[in-house]
Design an enzyme around this catalytic site. Structure first.
Site, mmCIF file in Angstrom:
data_model
loop_
_atom_site.group_PDB
_atom_site.id
_atom_site.type_symbol
_atom_site.label_atom_id
_atom_site.label_comp_id
_atom_site.label_asym_id
_atom_site.label_seq_id
_atom_site.Cartn_x
_atom_site.Cartn_y
_atom_site.Cartn_z
ATOM 1 N N LYS A 1 20.620 -16.739 3.240
ATOM 2 C CA LYS A 1 21.836 -17.015 4.015
ATOM 3 C C LYS A 1 21.498 -17.590 5.394
ATOM 4 C CE LYS A 1 24.394 -13.436 1.566
ATOM 5 N NZ LYS A 1 25.394 -12.376 1.632
ATOM 6 N N SER B 1 -11.797 4.051 8.369
ATOM 7 C CA SER B 1 -11.082 5.069 7.581
ATOM 8 C C SER B 1 -9.823 4.498 6.925
ATOM 9 C CB SER B 1 -10.768 6.306 8.426
ATOM 10 O OG SER B 1 -10.297 5.971 9.711
ATOM 11 N N HIS C 1 21.298 -1.479 -5.738
ATOM 12 C CA HIS C 1 21.957 -0.271 -5.246
ATOM 13 C C HIS C 1 20.971 0.841 -5.011
ATOM 14 C CE1 HIS C 1 25.660 -2.007 -6.836
ATOM 15 N NE2 HIS C 1 24.868 -2.406 -7.785
ATOM 16 N N GLY D 1 -13.079 -4.949 13.580
ATOM 17 C CA GLY D 1 -12.749 -5.965 14.575
ATOM 18 C C GLY D 1 -11.442 -5.713 15.299
ATOM 19 N N SER D 2 -10.793 -4.579 15.011
ATOM 20 C CA SER D 2 -9.510 -4.324 15.667
ATOM 21 C C SER D 2 -9.709 -3.829 17.103
ATOM 22 C CB SER D 2 -8.700 -3.300 14.866
ATOM 23 O OG SER D 2 -9.423 -2.091 14.730
ATOM 24 N N GLY E 1 16.907 -6.822 -3.873
ATOM 25 C CA GLY E 1 17.713 -7.135 -2.703
ATOM 26 C C GLY E 1 18.870 -6.168 -2.660
ATOM 27 N N GLY F 1 -8.440 1.670 11.983
ATOM 28 C CA GLY F 1 -7.985 0.282 12.033
ATOM 29 C C GLY F 1 -9.004 -0.616 11.373
#
Lengths: 638, 328
Positions: free
Chosen positions: A162, A540, A110, A469-470, A29, A466
């Site tokens: 948060k 691919s 950092h 099925g895309s 983080g 992709g």
């Protein structure tokens, strides 16, 4: 004490404690994202902080003027960390719940501590990344996701922290998750998002009362149930010899940890570098003699023949030879204050071998926030780049993608002995120059300009990539129809016309997929040279293969087009019923299910299939081609 | 896509048991299943790596439970041969008599090459924790003794049984902890430790402290002692002992123990959770008379084991300070 802690531990006593599976995860983080607080909260609510440790933290909190117990102080172990309220170094914290054992490798956030994050992630299976709900996705958040993905972590959980400061807003959560998820998908990472408040404990261990709209697991529930990867045992057998035991003249045992696969008494194994073969005659494990052993076990083997074997030699499956590398390409993370210097011959530790190696050239540097390749001739501390390396002796191993253990290495400065870099082997440097192949190209007299005049367009290859099925084929054939209708000669290459003919000798292993793509690229190039616009429709999945295609076809003719559809959506559509079969285990190495898909980090075109129709997408491609001057503008059309 | 994810999760939660089973069954031989097995394998890997890469390794032996486990792991790592390095005990002169007796008998029994080092000048000067304070006493009899022993022995690698879980500065330790020629630890200049590719390259005079038990917990240690039937010093088991209460701790009374004004020794059923020097090691009230009892007890205990060490509380970052000076 919290219910998840002592009470459950006490009621279940310790039955099965030693058999509980172990999950090693890393946390990352940015500064002030509340990571230390989250870990403190996780440990505290699991009852993993002893009373005296908590008292020490309470005292330290009082001294630093804080009214509440600052849980962040639990993890900040060094004096400077507590004084400056930052985390400097990787900390390892074990804890247990009734379901699992955990080791947290906590990496500082950092920017300048990239090397620590890589250190922490290198032994982890999963990454917990924090986003600050107020601040949103930052450059550093992107960097964290990239680094974790780089070292091979494919599962991440994103704790959106948060939430109390944004009024527990579902809209804010979804917007953030959506943005970061898109970035992670481009890295081939599957992520889960959980809205939390580390400070107040919402959705860390206990479900939140303030976010009733969230019905998913808490962070701890997720960590307890996420499937463990542990697929090393299924890969080809590899063992690097660590130590040779010679207690007597008669006995010679070869000790080492099995990196991957398994071995049985009687197995024939190949030994590198000698390339001799021998049979395993006995296997000794920490529990005694055994018939077989597999990945992760520290064993001692004896073999039938008296051959040259010693520390640093690799034992391997005879059916799956390791790569033999002299010159190779690697992604290198630079971890030393002294920059990478191509004039220096470094020490290289690869498996159990130390040898000498020289970085010949930095091919490019990767910008971890934008994923762009930047021109570079050296790497400095915390840089990541693609480097061509020459080992002074031949090494035997695998690509990092294939095997984390035999595909990784470190570079050590020969003078200071600092660990200067961490390397991931990408493959042998095999791309030979044409003049090395004794081939001479015949060049015809018809120029490209002649052809363009004839055909009215510039020949390019629209490379659709992709998931299955895309919508690649739909777009390809609609595009072809539109182009032909407006008088342009074009051709579609897809699985149907390539795999049934030219490529029918190829299967779906990674090698075969690569070869399939290479041949498609060569055919596309020939067709482009003949003047045709080519549209290819192949999954691919591997970025390296597409990069090779780009080189073969020529970067100026290559239009990488990412047909972007979420896996869930493709799976829902499943036009050919393939996902169902793959999930049932009937199709091995199915992209998205059991084989990875590496989305292009910076395609020429990205087509979002969830928000737009096929017609709209085809229109978008045509607009792009006109804008590039590949097709004539509308009013010029014939 | 988030809602879909949430859907998947909910499904997973419903089939937790099957998931656990699938994870456990993952085609591994029955033998290789437990966390204890993977910790054992990791430790053996580290022991072998050091034995192969260093000229003159040594194993620090404190006679405690962690040392006992480390010694057993070394036996396994180099079976059927012998442990290819000596074992070093730094004797402060204040060790429990039961510890020294156990050390001599056990090392003879398993046939290891035991070396004992004492900082004789400091002992002759009468260095003790009562007059000089624990910080000075530790620094002379333990830290300095250790640094001298390593230098005089010409050891370039030294195994220690420290675990990351024990103390917060230890959570930051590497498996291979680089030390300069004075044996000092610099937490800001630690070598990154990536994968299990340990960097053992050093210049003459420098050394590496190696922690094969880094990822073990106190409970793992006892589970392993139970599984492997490893002998340990009887002080770990409860019996009636003579103790006094001092600064909220129970301190055992031995021949040379100095009693402070008002202290009255009493007999209490207790045991040691960690072993060190008798003036500075507290005992805990406990009925745990067997390894199994200890394991049950640990499940319920809510304080860390280091609470019985007087020395760690000297100042907020006392362990870090000692490590910087050359301690383990």
């Amino acid at each position: 004490m919290h219910p998840m802690g002592s009470e459950i531990l006490a009621s279940e006593t310790l039955i099965g404690l030693e058999t509980r599976p172990l999950l090693r995860f890393t946390t990352a983080g940015s500064v002030d994202d509340g990571k230390s607080t989250l870990i403190g909260r996780l440990l505290h609510d699991c009852g993993a902080i002893y009373v005296d440790q908590l008292q020490a933290v309470a005292e330290a909190s009082r001294r630093s003027g804080s009214a509440d117990v600052d849980l962040a102080l639990v993890t900040d172990g060094l004096r400077a960390e507590r004084e400056q309220k930052i985390t400097i170094d990787v900390a390892y914290r074990p804890f247990a719940t009734p379901r699992r054992r955990f080791i947290i490798a906590d990496a500082p956030g950092h920017e300048q501590y990239t090397r620590n994050m890589v250190t922490a992630a290198s032994t982890a299976e999963l990454a917990v990344i924090l986003l600050d709900a107020e601040r949103g996705v930052t450059m550093q958040s992107r960097r964290h996701g990239f680094l974790a993905a780089l070292v091979g972590i494919r599962r991440m959980v994103i704790a959106v922290n948060k939430m109390d400061l944004v009024g527990w807003s579902q809209e804010r959560f979804i917007a953030l998750a959506d943005e970061y998820d898109r970035y992670l998908r481009s890295l081939g990472v599957e992520a889960a998002f959980i809205p939390i408040s580390a400070l107040q404990g919402d959705n860390v261990v206990e479900p939140s009362h303030s976010m009733a709209w969230y019905t998913g697991p808490t962070l701890l529930q997720f960590l307890e149930t996420v499937p463990l990867q542990g697929d090393d045992a299924a890969r080809p057998f590899r063992l690097a010899i660590q130590y040779v035991q010679r207690p007597s003249r008669e006995y010679r045992g070869y000790s080492g940890t099995i990196a991957s696969g398994s071995v049985r008494v009687g197995d024939l194994v190949a030994v590198y570098p000698s390339r001799s073969r021998t049979r395993v005659t006995s296997i000794m494990t920490p529990a005694g003699a055994a018939d077989s052993a597999s990945a992760g076990e520290a064993v001692t083997l004896t073999v039938a023949d008296d051959i040259d074997m010693g520390r640093g030699h690799l034992l391997a499956d005879t059916d799956h030879a390791p790569l033999e590398m002299h010159e190779f390409e690697a992604t290198v993370i630079w971890t030393d204050e002294a920059p990478l210097d191509t004039r220096v011959t470094y020490l290289m530790k690869h498996t159990t071998r130390i040898l000498r190696a020289r970085p010949l050239a930095v091919l490019y540097r990767v910008n971890p926030a934008t994923l762009e390749h930047e021109e570079a001739d050296h790497l400095i501390l915390n840089d990541i780049g693609r480097v061509r390396i020459r080992a002074l002796q031949t090494i035997y191993g695998d690509t990092y993608r294939e095997n984390r253990h035999t595909g990784s290495f470190i570079l050590i400065d020969p003078g200071t002995h600092q660990t200067s870099g961490a390397g991931l082997i990408e493959g042998t440097a095999t791309a030979r120059l044409p003049e090395e192949r004794n081939l001479v190209r015949h060049v015809g007299r018809v120029t490209a300009e002649d052809r363009q005049r004839l055909l009215g367009h510039l020949p390019v290859t629209v490379w659709l990539t992709g998931l299955s099925g895309s919508g690649k084929s739909t777009i390809a054939y609609n595009l072809e129809e539109r182009l032909v209708a407006s008088g342009h000669a074009c051709a579609v290459l897809d699985g149907d016309n390539m795999r049934h003919g030219l490529n029918r000798d190829l299967g779906f292993s990674q090698e075969d997929r690569s070869e399939n793509i290479r041949r498609v690229a060569e055919v596309a190039r020939l067709m482009n040279e003949a003047g045709l616009i080519v549209i290819t429709a192949f999954i691919s999945p591997y970025a390296a293969d597409r990069e090779q295609a780009r080189e073969i076809i020529g970067p100026e003719r290559f239009v990488e087009t990412f047909v972007d559809a979420p896996l869930e959506e493709c799976e829902r559509r499943d036009p050919k019923g393939l996902y169902a079969k793959a999930r049932a285990g009937l199709i091995p190495e199915f992209t998205g299910v059991s084989a990875p898909y590496e989305p292009p980090p910076s395609p020429e075109l990205r087509l979002d299939t969830t928000s737009r129709s096929a017609e709209q997408l085809v229109e978008a491609v045509l607009a792009y081609l006109r804008q590039r001057g590949i097709l004539p503008c509308r009013h010029e059309e014939r | 896509m988030l809602w879909i994810f949430i859907g998947h999760r909910t499904q997973d939660m419903a089939t937790l048991e099957s998931l656990d089973k699938a994870n456990a069954d993952r085609g591994r031989p029955a033998r290789y299943r437990t966390t204890l097995d993977s910790l054992e394998a990791e430790s053996i890997h580290i022991l072998r790596e050091v034995a192969a890469e260093f000229r003159r390794p040594v194993m620090l032996y404190s006679i405690g439970k962690d040392s006992s486990v480390m010694l057993r792991l070394a036996q396994k790592a180099f079976a059927p041969g012998r442990i290819p390095f000596p074992v070093l005990h730094v004797d402060t002169g204040y060790k429990f008599p039961e510890m020294t007796a156990f050390r001599d008998a056990y090392c003879r029994e398993i046939g290891v090459d035991l070396r004992v080092y004492r900082n004789e000048p400091a002992i002759a000067e009468g260095t003790n924790p009562w007059d000089h304070g624990t910080v000075y006493c530790c620094s002379r009899l333990k830290t300095q003794a250790l640094v001298n022993a390593l230098r005089e022995g010409g050891y370039d690698a030294a195994f220690g049984g420290a675990r990351r879980e024990e103390e917060r500065s230890r959570a930051k330790e590497r498996v291979y902890s680089f030390r300069d020629a004075e044996g000092q630890w610099n937490p800001r200049r630690q070598r990154p430790e990536i994968w299990n590719l340990y960097n053992g390259c050093i210049h003459p005079g420098e050394s590496i402290r190696v922690f094969p038990l880094s990822n073990w917990t106190e409970l793992d240690i006892w589970l392993y002692i139970q599984r492997e039937s490893i002998p340990v010093v009887p002080l770990y088991f409860a019996e009636e002992r003579l103790v006094v209460e001092r600064h909220g701790q129970l301190v055992p009374v031995y021949e040379h123990t100095r009693l402070l004004p008002g202290e009255v020794p009493q007999r209490i059923v207790c045991r040691c959770r960690t072993l060190g020097c008798y003036p500075c090691t507290g005992v805990i009230r406990s009925e745990a008379r067997t390894v199994a009892d200890i394991i049950t007890e640990l499940a319920e205990v809510r304080v860390s084991e280091r609470i019985t060490r007087v020395i760690d509380h000297d100042q907020d970052a006392s362990m870090e300070q000692k490590k910087r000076e050359g301690y383990f």
